[in-house]
Design a protein around this motif. Structure first.
Motif, PDB file in Angstrom:
ATOM      1  N   GLU A  48       0.856  -1.142  -0.012  1.00 27.59           N
ATOM      2  CA  GLU A  48       0.034   0.103   0.061  1.00 27.59           C
ATOM      3  C   GLU A  48       0.922   1.408  -0.102  1.00 27.59           C
ATOM      4  O   GLU A  48       0.513   2.183  -0.846  1.00 27.59           O
ATOM      5  CB  GLU A  48      -0.967   0.083   1.522  1.00 27.59           C
ATOM      6  N   TYR A  49       1.837   1.297   0.956  1.00 29.84           N
ATOM      7  CA  TYR A  49       2.773   2.358   0.833  1.00 29.84           C
ATOM      8  C   TYR A  49       3.546   2.702  -0.577  1.00 29.84           C
ATOM      9  O   TYR A  49       3.494   3.625  -1.021  1.00 29.84           O
ATOM     10  CB  TYR A  49       3.875   2.311   1.933  1.00 29.84           C
ATOM     11  N   PHE A  50       3.832   1.589  -1.127  1.00 29.91           N
ATOM     12  CA  PHE A  50       4.400   1.921  -2.269  1.00 29.91           C
ATOM     13  C   PHE A  50       3.478   2.401  -3.505  1.00 29.91           C
ATOM     14  O   PHE A  50       3.903   3.362  -4.098  1.00 29.91           O
ATOM     15  CB  PHE A  50       5.151   0.314  -3.012  1.00 29.91           C
ATOM     16  N   ALA A  51       2.325   1.827  -3.427  1.00 32.73           N
ATOM     17  CA  ALA A  51       1.392   2.564  -4.415  1.00 32.73           C
ATOM     18  C   ALA A  51       0.804   3.775  -3.986  1.00 32.73           C
ATOM     19  O   ALA A  51       0.977   4.627  -5.024  1.00 32.73           O
ATOM     20  CB  ALA A  51      -0.192   1.597  -4.250  1.00 32.73           C
ATOM     21  N   LEU A  52       0.924   4.001  -2.765  1.00 30.96           N
ATOM     22  CA  LEU A  52       0.792   5.476  -2.390  1.00 30.96           C
ATOM     23  C   LEU A  52       1.740   6.352  -3.058  1.00 30.96           C
ATOM     24  O   LEU A  52       1.518   7.598  -3.450  1.00 30.96           O
ATOM     25  CB  LEU A  52       0.683   5.713  -0.761  1.00 30.96           C
ATOM     26  N   MET A  53       2.959   6.064  -2.804  1.00 33.23           N
ATOM     27  CA  MET A  53       4.083   6.689  -3.322  1.00 33.23           C
ATOM     28  C   MET A  53       4.242   6.926  -4.952  1.00 33.23           C
ATOM     29  O   MET A  53       4.467   7.852  -5.203  1.00 33.23           O
ATOM     30  CB  MET A  53       5.483   6.243  -2.901  1.00 33.23           C
ATOM     31  N   VAL A  54       3.665   5.801  -5.570  1.00 36.85           N
ATOM     32  CA  VAL A  54       3.513   5.963  -7.119  1.00 36.85           C
ATOM     33  C   VAL A  54       2.789   7.013  -7.207  1.00 36.85           C
ATOM     34  O   VAL A  54       2.986   7.846  -8.324  1.00 36.85           O
ATOM     35  CB  VAL A  54       3.220   4.727  -7.539  1.00 36.85           C
ATOM     36  N   LEU A  55       1.447   7.088  -6.596  1.00 35.75           N
ATOM     37  CA  LEU A  55       0.527   8.154  -6.731  1.00 35.75           C
ATOM     38  C   LEU A  55       1.036   9.402  -6.707  1.00 35.75           C
ATOM     39  O   LEU A  55       0.829  10.627  -7.349  1.00 35.75           O
ATOM     40  CB  LEU A  55      -0.798   7.843  -5.847  1.00 35.75           C
ATOM     41  N   ALA A  56       2.047   9.848  -5.496  1.00 32.23           N
ATOM     42  CA  ALA A  56       2.368  10.942  -5.246  1.00 32.23           C
ATOM     43  C   ALA A  56       3.333  11.442  -6.290  1.00 32.23           C
ATOM     44  O   ALA A  56       3.477  12.493  -6.838  1.00 32.23           O
ATOM     45  CB  ALA A  56       3.208  10.891  -4.017  1.00 32.23           C
ATOM     46  N   PHE A  57       4.221  10.420  -6.859  1.00 29.44           N
ATOM     47  CA  PHE A  57       5.035  10.717  -8.047  1.00 29.44           C
ATOM     48  C   PHE A  57       4.225  11.060  -9.202  1.00 29.44           C
ATOM     49  O   PHE A  57       4.710  12.292  -9.546  1.00 29.44           O
ATOM     50  CB  PHE A  57       5.782   9.366  -8.221  1.00 29.44           C
ATOM     51  N   THR A  58       3.348  10.479  -9.603  1.00 36.28           N
ATOM     52  CA  THR A  58       2.452  10.817 -10.528  1.00 36.28           C
ATOM     53  C   THR A  58       1.661  12.108 -10.517  1.00 36.28           C
ATOM     54  O   THR A  58       1.798  12.907 -11.461  1.00 36.28           O
ATOM     55  CB  THR A  58       1.639   9.824 -11.062  1.00 36.28           C
ATOM     56  N   THR A  59       1.282  12.552  -9.494  1.00 32.99           N
ATOM     57  CA  THR A  59       0.394  13.780  -9.388  1.00 32.99           C
ATOM     58  C   THR A  59       1.414  15.149  -9.107  1.00 32.99           C
ATOM     59  O   THR A  59       1.115  16.118  -9.846  1.00 32.99           O
ATOM     60  CB  THR A  59      -0.412  13.843  -8.111  1.00 32.99           C
ATOM     61  N   VAL A  60       2.613  14.815  -8.495  1.00 30.53           N
ATOM     62  CA  VAL A  60       3.549  15.941  -8.425  1.00 30.53           C
ATOM     63  C   VAL A  60       4.268  16.274 -10.012  1.00 30.53           C
ATOM     64  O   VAL A  60       4.369  17.195 -10.162  1.00 30.53           O
ATOM     65  CB  VAL A  60       4.731  15.450  -7.418  1.00 30.53           C
ATOM     66  N   SER A  61       4.294  15.230 -10.500  1.00 37.10           N
ATOM     67  CA  SER A  61       5.163  15.391 -11.916  1.00 37.10           C
ATOM     68  C   SER A  61       4.041  15.596 -12.946  1.00 37.10           C
ATOM     69  O   SER A  61       4.379  16.506 -13.953  1.00 37.10           O
ATOM     70  CB  SER A  61       5.811  14.294 -12.379  1.00 37.10           C
ATOM     71  N   GLY A  62       2.759  14.884 -12.956  1.00 33.35           N
ATOM     72  CA  GLY A  62       1.801  15.007 -14.032  1.00 33.35           C
ATOM     73  C   GLY A  62       1.119  16.101 -14.016  1.00 33.35           C
ATOM     74  O   GLY A  62       0.429  16.687 -15.201  1.00 33.35           O
ATOM     75  N   VAL A  63       0.488  16.597 -12.994  1.00 27.58           N
ATOM     76  CA  VAL A  63      -0.509  17.624 -12.723  1.00 27.58           C
ATOM     77  C   VAL A  63      -0.034  18.825 -12.833  1.00 27.58           C
ATOM     78  O   VAL A  63      -0.933  19.593 -13.769  1.00 27.58           O
ATOM     79  CB  VAL A  63      -1.320  17.091 -11.569  1.00 27.58           C
TER      80      VAL A  63
END
Lengths: 493, 154
Positions: free
Chosen positions: A146-161
């Motif tokens: 779960e932590y890994f998935a949460l970090m992936v989400l943080a990566f994508t939002t910080v970079s993509g949005v």
């Protein structure tokens, strides 16, 4: 009830003369540095991180929280009087607030921004107090997947949005991840990407990267492209107090801005930029004087400033409860915790309640201090704005090199600082966002650990990430963030 | 075709290839963890290469997308040079001449880079600032910085 007791115990920690002093020092330093043109909150906390290195953890983190809040308050003053936003979240304030200042209403603009920040910060801290134990309860159920998935989400939002181009955002993220790889691998204890250089075994410090990108890179850029540009500073004429009319027009935007900013800050949605623009749009729609927008409407300062502050307080929810930074500034604060071997998350609430609740209590106190520091004493900070640019950038460089050299008195860190400064120069020149580098650098090694732990528990079974419902949902959301806009464009055309 | 942008894209792709080669050279010891120290760097190297290639493609087909508009003044090498000289000189000298002297030189060089016409003022401010910072950080905040004085005999 339990929360209330914990908070009261926190106040007992924060109200000791020792910690009150560090809070005041932090708020003052944060305001002083944050007010300097071109210095945003992220650079403020990075520049002042070394100043806290030798304190006890509680005192240091309390001082650091003061620096963070102070940097935000100080930045608003600069945006209003100089129209040079130190970060993207104060762009709106810079537009509307500077127009107010041009019309001779600098005082009320500064006042609505400071009082709005105070109200938003206090309400948001209250929400943080209530929410943190709930999120901690929930987070205890999280495993490595779960932590890994949460970090992936943080990566994508910080970079993509954020930013103009998702491609440049992801390039920045991967550069940060690559820098984060350098050093000894935490699990197998193998050196990686050190090129045989002993100084690189400990990895590249976040202070060197953040200060290199924000301070050295920015100074090189300004010296190379705008060495003789002079900004015009608006004077604060007349009373800084708001009229009854100003109060009437401000209080609703403050509350609405808080309501928009806090949730955006507390989910990994890419930081404070979106809520400030959202708040601006809403105030423009609801205002009885929409014609004043674009000419200096007080609602256009009150709402976005409240949203900005509420959002940055909101970002402390995932930071403290999950160890998840959602902005560059939050990532540097996470590094401050790591400096003491502390890892924010549910365990921190269990093992160091004094520290966590002392920190939260000091946020309430810091907000009051900052209101006093920034309203009656605004005249002092305005003087800092008048520093001539050659002296300003000279000073920024002295502090930048101090931060890098102070880590371990090695010329090698100064060499890295200059190299990363060159990288920052190129990134600024070609419009690459900086925040994803910092977040990638800090979260990269943590996400790798969680990834390997998850696979170790599942005995190498890769499906662990999609068979757990929470991590599957988070990864699906990340896919939407990355490919959603592209699919959307395809469907429309 | 934008030469600078193309160079950036190719440079990033090159960095990715370098990372990939370095990753490949790592000894892989999965052991318990099932995943060794190679997998993650490998993924990151692939990401860097992909970004570099896509950037190069953008550069070759009309330039990076959505760059901020507006003309940029031509690059002023003088400013860039003064800052670089200041930073590298500071790096080379701080160990021998100490924090106060090295930082003052850095400050002075930066002021030149921003076209200051008042060298005396810059020098005075530089020495005062470096001195105050030295005292505050070493005495009040416990950081150790080189004073530049020869170590006491004894």
């Amino acid at each position: 009830m339990e929360t209330l007791n914990a908070l009261l115990a926190g106040f007992a920690v924060a109200l000791t003369p020792h910690n009150l002093l560090w809070c005041l020092v932090g708020c003052t330093l944060g305001t002083a540095v944050g007010v300097l043109p071109g210095v945003g909150p992220a650079l403020t906390v990075a520049l002042l991180l070394p100043a806290t290195a030798k304190l006890d953890p509680t005192g240091a983190l309390i001082m650091f929280a003061g620096i963070y809040y102070g940097g935000m308050f100080g930045g608003s003053t600069t945006s209003i009087l100089l129209n040079t936003p130190g970060e993207s979240a104060s762009i709106v304030t810079a537009i509307e607030g500077n127009l107010m200042a041009k019309r001779g209403r600098a005082g009320p603009a500064l006042a609505t921004s400071a009082i709005g920040s105070f109200i938003a910060g206090t309400i948001a801290t209250l929400l943080l107090t209530v929410m943190a134990p709930i999120v901690v309860e929930f987070a205890l159920k999280f495993g490595p997947a779960e932590y890994f998935a949460l970090m992936v989400l943080a990566f994508t939002t910080v970079s993509g949005v954020l930013g103009a181009s998702a491609l440049r955002g992801f390039t920045s993220l991967f550069l940060g991840l690559a820098i984060g790889l350098v050093g000894i691998d935490a699990i197998s204890a193998q050196p990686r990407f050190t090129l045989g250089v002993a100084e690189l075994l400990d990895g590249i410090d976040v202070v060197v990267v953040a200060v290199g990108l924000f301070a050295v890179g920015e100074t090189l850029y300004v010296a190379a492209y705008e060495p003789r540009v002079t900004e015009t500073m608006e004077k604060v004429r007349g009373s800084i107090w708001m009229t009854v009319e100003d109060w009437k027009r401000s209080w609703k935007p403050w509350l609405r801005g808080t309501a928009i900013g806090f949730p955006f800050g507390s989910i990994p949605a890419g930081g404070a930029e979106i809520p400030t623009f959202l708040s601006y749009a809403i105030e423009k729609k609801l205002s009885p004087h929409p014609e004043e927008f674009g000419k200096g409407a007080i609602e256009g300062v009150a709402g976005p400033e409240a949203a900005n502050n509420a959002s940055s307080t909101g970002s402390l929810v995932p930071l403290l409860t999950l160890g998840l930074p959602t902005s560059a500034t939050a990532a540097i604060i996470l590094a401050a915790f790591q400096q003491y071997g502390l890892q924010p998350g549910p365990q921190l609430f269990e093992n160091s309640p004094q520290l966590v609740w002392g920190l939260i209590a000091s946020l309430y106190i810091g907000n009051v201090m900052l209101l006093v520091l920034n309203l009656p004493l605004v005249g002092i900070w305005v003087k800092l704005l008048a520093i001539p640019r050659p002296l300003l950038y000279g000073g920024i460089l002295v502090f930048a090199t101090l931060g890098a050299y102070g880590l371990r008195q090695s010329w090698f860190d100064l060499f890295l600082l200059y190299l990363i400064g060159l990288l920052g120069f190129l990134m600024r020149r070609y419009d690459f966002p900086v925040a994803p580098v910092i977040v990638g650098l800090i979260l990269g090694p943590l996400s790798e650990q969680q990834y390997r732990r998850a696979l170790s528990i599942s005995q190498g079974d890769m499906t662990v990430f999609v068979s757990h419902p929470i991590s599957a949902t988070l990864l699906a959301l990340s896919l939407v963030v990355v490919f959603g806009p592209w699919v959307w464009r395809r469907l429309r055309s | 075709m934008k030469a600078g942008e193309l160079l950036i894209g190719l440079g990033i792709a090159g960095l990715g290839l370098f990372l990939a080669a370095q990753t490949y050279a790592l000894p892989d010891a999965p052991g318990y963890a099932h995943v060794g120290p190679r997998l993650f760097p490998g993924l990151i190297a692939a990401g860097v290469i992909a970004c570099g290639v896509l950037l190069a493609r953008e550069a070759a087909s009309g330039g990076f997308r959505k760059l901020p508009e507006g003309e940029r003044a031509p690059l002023d090498w003088r400013g860039f040079g003064w800052i670089s000289a200041g930073a590298l000189g500071h790096m080379a000298l701080i160990g021998s001449i100490g924090f106060i002297a090295a930082s003052s030189l850095l400050f002075f060089a930066a002021a030149r880079g921003f076209g200051s016409t008042r060298p005396l003022r810059d020098a005075v401010v530089a020495v005062i600032l470096a001195g105050v910072v030295f005292v505050v950080f070493t005495q009040a905040l416990g950081l150790s910085l080189p004073s530049g004085l020869p170590p006491p005999k004894g």
